[in-house]
Write a protein that holds these residues in place. Sequence first.
Motif, PDB file in Angstrom:
ATOM      1  N   VAL A  10       0.837  -1.208   0.000  1.00  0.00           N
ATOM      2  CA  VAL A  10       0.000   0.000   0.000  1.00  0.00           C
ATOM      3  C   VAL A  10       0.870   1.256   0.000  1.00  0.00           C
ATOM      4  O   VAL A  10       0.617   2.203  -0.756  1.00  0.00           O
ATOM      5  CB  VAL A  10      -0.984  -0.008   1.194  1.00  0.00           C
ATOM      6  CG1 VAL A  10      -1.682   1.331   1.334  1.00  0.00           C
ATOM      7  CG2 VAL A  10      -1.994  -1.129   1.030  1.00  0.00           C
ATOM      8  N   LEU A  11       1.912   1.278   0.840  1.00  0.00           N
ATOM      9  CA  LEU A  11       2.801   2.441   0.868  1.00  0.00           C
ATOM     10  C   LEU A  11       3.498   2.645  -0.474  1.00  0.00           C
ATOM     11  O   LEU A  11       3.621   3.774  -0.951  1.00  0.00           O
ATOM     12  CB  LEU A  11       3.834   2.300   1.986  1.00  0.00           C
ATOM     13  CG  LEU A  11       3.304   2.524   3.399  1.00  0.00           C
ATOM     14  CD1 LEU A  11       4.356   2.153   4.431  1.00  0.00           C
ATOM     15  CD2 LEU A  11       2.867   3.971   3.575  1.00  0.00           C
ATOM     16  N   ALA A  12       3.939   1.562  -1.080  1.00  0.00           N
ATOM     17  CA  ALA A  12       4.596   1.663  -2.387  1.00  0.00           C
ATOM     18  C   ALA A  12       3.622   2.200  -3.435  1.00  0.00           C
ATOM     19  O   ALA A  12       4.000   3.005  -4.296  1.00  0.00           O
ATOM     20  CB  ALA A  12       5.148   0.305  -2.808  1.00  0.00           C
ATOM     21  N   ALA A  13       2.372   1.754  -3.378  1.00  0.00           N
ATOM     22  CA  ALA A  13       1.374   2.251  -4.321  1.00  0.00           C
ATOM     23  C   ALA A  13       1.171   3.754  -4.153  1.00  0.00           C
ATOM     24  O   ALA A  13       1.097   4.498  -5.142  1.00  0.00           O
ATOM     25  CB  ALA A  13       0.052   1.508  -4.136  1.00  0.00           C
ATOM     26  N   ILE A  14       1.116   4.202  -2.933  1.00  0.00           N
ATOM     27  CA  ILE A  14       0.923   5.629  -2.669  1.00  0.00           C
ATOM     28  C   ILE A  14       2.148   6.433  -3.093  1.00  0.00           C
ATOM     29  O   ILE A  14       2.043   7.439  -3.793  1.00  0.00           O
ATOM     30  CB  ILE A  14       0.598   5.870  -1.178  1.00  0.00           C
ATOM     31  CG1 ILE A  14      -0.769   5.281  -0.835  1.00  0.00           C
ATOM     32  CG2 ILE A  14       0.663   7.355  -0.835  1.00  0.00           C
ATOM     33  CD1 ILE A  14      -1.045   5.182   0.659  1.00  0.00           C
ATOM     34  N   VAL A  15       3.321   5.976  -2.681  1.00  0.00           N
ATOM     35  CA  VAL A  15       4.554   6.721  -2.918  1.00  0.00           C
ATOM     36  C   VAL A  15       5.019   6.641  -4.373  1.00  0.00           C
ATOM     37  O   VAL A  15       5.528   7.620  -4.909  1.00  0.00           O
ATOM     38  CB  VAL A  15       5.666   6.224  -1.955  1.00  0.00           C
ATOM     39  CG1 VAL A  15       7.014   6.800  -2.314  1.00  0.00           C
ATOM     40  CG2 VAL A  15       5.299   6.569  -0.524  1.00  0.00           C
ATOM     41  N   ALA A  16       4.833   5.508  -5.032  1.00  0.00           N
ATOM     42  CA  ALA A  16       5.352   5.340  -6.389  1.00  0.00           C
ATOM     43  C   ALA A  16       4.317   5.653  -7.470  1.00  0.00           C
ATOM     44  O   ALA A  16       4.607   6.373  -8.420  1.00  0.00           O
ATOM     45  CB  ALA A  16       5.882   3.921  -6.581  1.00  0.00           C
ATOM     46  N   ILE A  17       3.138   5.111  -7.347  1.00  0.00           N
ATOM     47  CA  ILE A  17       2.147   5.263  -8.410  1.00  0.00           C
ATOM     48  C   ILE A  17       1.486   6.645  -8.351  1.00  0.00           C
ATOM     49  O   ILE A  17       1.202   7.245  -9.388  1.00  0.00           O
ATOM     50  CB  ILE A  17       1.088   4.145  -8.349  1.00  0.00           C
ATOM     51  CG1 ILE A  17       1.749   2.768  -8.372  1.00  0.00           C
ATOM     52  CG2 ILE A  17       0.079   4.287  -9.487  1.00  0.00           C
ATOM     53  CD1 ILE A  17       2.665   2.515  -9.537  1.00  0.00           C
ATOM     54  N   GLY A  18       1.268   7.158  -7.161  1.00  0.00           N
ATOM     55  CA  GLY A  18       0.671   8.491  -7.022  1.00  0.00           C
ATOM     56  C   GLY A  18       1.420   9.566  -7.793  1.00  0.00           C
ATOM     57  O   GLY A  18       0.818  10.281  -8.606  1.00  0.00           O
ATOM     58  N   PRO A  19       2.731   9.696  -7.606  1.00  0.00           N
ATOM     59  CA  PRO A  19       3.467  10.722  -8.348  1.00  0.00           C
ATOM     60  C   PRO A  19       3.432  10.528  -9.865  1.00  0.00           C
ATOM     61  O   PRO A  19       3.373  11.493 -10.616  1.00  0.00           O
ATOM     62  CB  PRO A  19       4.900  10.588  -7.832  1.00  0.00           C
ATOM     63  CG  PRO A  19       4.741  10.031  -6.461  1.00  0.00           C
ATOM     64  CD  PRO A  19       3.562   9.097  -6.551  1.00  0.00           C
ATOM     65  N   VAL A  20       3.449   9.276 -10.314  1.00  0.00           N
ATOM     66  CA  VAL A  20       3.389   9.030 -11.762  1.00  0.00           C
ATOM     67  C   VAL A  20       2.053   9.512 -12.314  1.00  0.00           C
ATOM     68  O   VAL A  20       2.011  10.180 -13.350  1.00  0.00           O
ATOM     69  CB  VAL A  20       3.603   7.535 -12.094  1.00  0.00           C
ATOM     70  CG1 VAL A  20       3.360   7.274 -13.573  1.00  0.00           C
ATOM     71  CG2 VAL A  20       4.987   7.084 -11.699  1.00  0.00           C
ATOM     72  N   THR A  21       0.960   9.184 -11.635  1.00  0.00           N
ATOM     73  CA  THR A  21      -0.343   9.585 -12.155  1.00  0.00           C
ATOM     74  C   THR A  21      -0.487  11.108 -12.170  1.00  0.00           C
ATOM     75  O   THR A  21      -1.019  11.671 -13.130  1.00  0.00           O
ATOM     76  CB  THR A  21      -1.502   8.948 -11.360  1.00  0.00           C
ATOM     77  OG1 THR A  21      -1.401   9.316  -9.992  1.00  0.00           O
ATOM     78  CG2 THR A  21      -1.492   7.438 -11.475  1.00  0.00           C
ATOM     79  N   VAL A  22       0.001  11.769 -11.140  1.00  0.00           N
ATOM     80  CA  VAL A  22      -0.108  13.237 -11.087  1.00  0.00           C
ATOM     81  C   VAL A  22       0.807  13.887 -12.119  1.00  0.00           C
ATOM     82  O   VAL A  22       0.372  14.747 -12.897  1.00  0.00           O
ATOM     83  CB  VAL A  22       0.198  13.757  -9.665  1.00  0.00           C
ATOM     84  CG1 VAL A  22       0.285  15.270  -9.648  1.00  0.00           C
ATOM     85  CG2 VAL A  22      -0.857  13.273  -8.684  1.00  0.00           C
ATOM     86  N   ALA A  23       2.073  13.478 -12.160  1.00  0.00           N
ATOM     87  CA  ALA A  23       3.024  14.085 -13.099  1.00  0.00           C
ATOM     88  C   ALA A  23       2.618  13.814 -14.548  1.00  0.00           C
ATOM     89  O   ALA A  23       2.697  14.708 -15.402  1.00  0.00           O
ATOM     90  CB  ALA A  23       4.437  13.572 -12.839  1.00  0.00           C
TER      91      ALA A  23
END
Length: 173
Positions: A10-23
């Motif tokens: 869950v932490l990896a999803a938040i930290v890694a995937i979140g920035p990719v989707t926003v950027a």
Amino acid sequence: MTKFLLSVHVLAAIVAIGPVTVAASMFPAAARRAIADPRDAAAHTTLRTLHRICRVYAAVGIVVPVFGLATATSLGVLTDTWLLVSIALTAIAAALLVLRVLPRQQMLLTGIDAPGTQPEPTATATGAATGAATASTPTTAPQRLAAYTGVFNLLWATVTVLMIVRPGSTTGV
């Protein structure tokens, strides 16, 4: 051990995937601004930064499915339909990111950083592809990238919902 695996997932999803989707979502609009004013150094810097965020966090994002599979194995749900659909959607999202979003971002960056070049060939009225300058080129490339990015984000949103709701699960909502 399962709680640890799930926490890292869950932490990896938040930290890694979140920035990719926003950027990735911010990139097409920033590209349009850079195309509109080729002398705007800040717009070019923003594009390079957004692309770097997408590339770096996409690489870090491999942790998400790795720990997701470990968690699923630990929970004994590896053959559940909701998980198999999530795995398939994750694979499609990753392929879309690697094969469409990142290369198109790079193509736009190259076209914007090298004046006189076009970010992407466009179709003429007869349907033939051409690299010649046309009025639609500056808007077509960012729009197409925005569409791919939107699908990428929609896939991740669907996976997130499946992970929370887990249809058919005895612990699902």
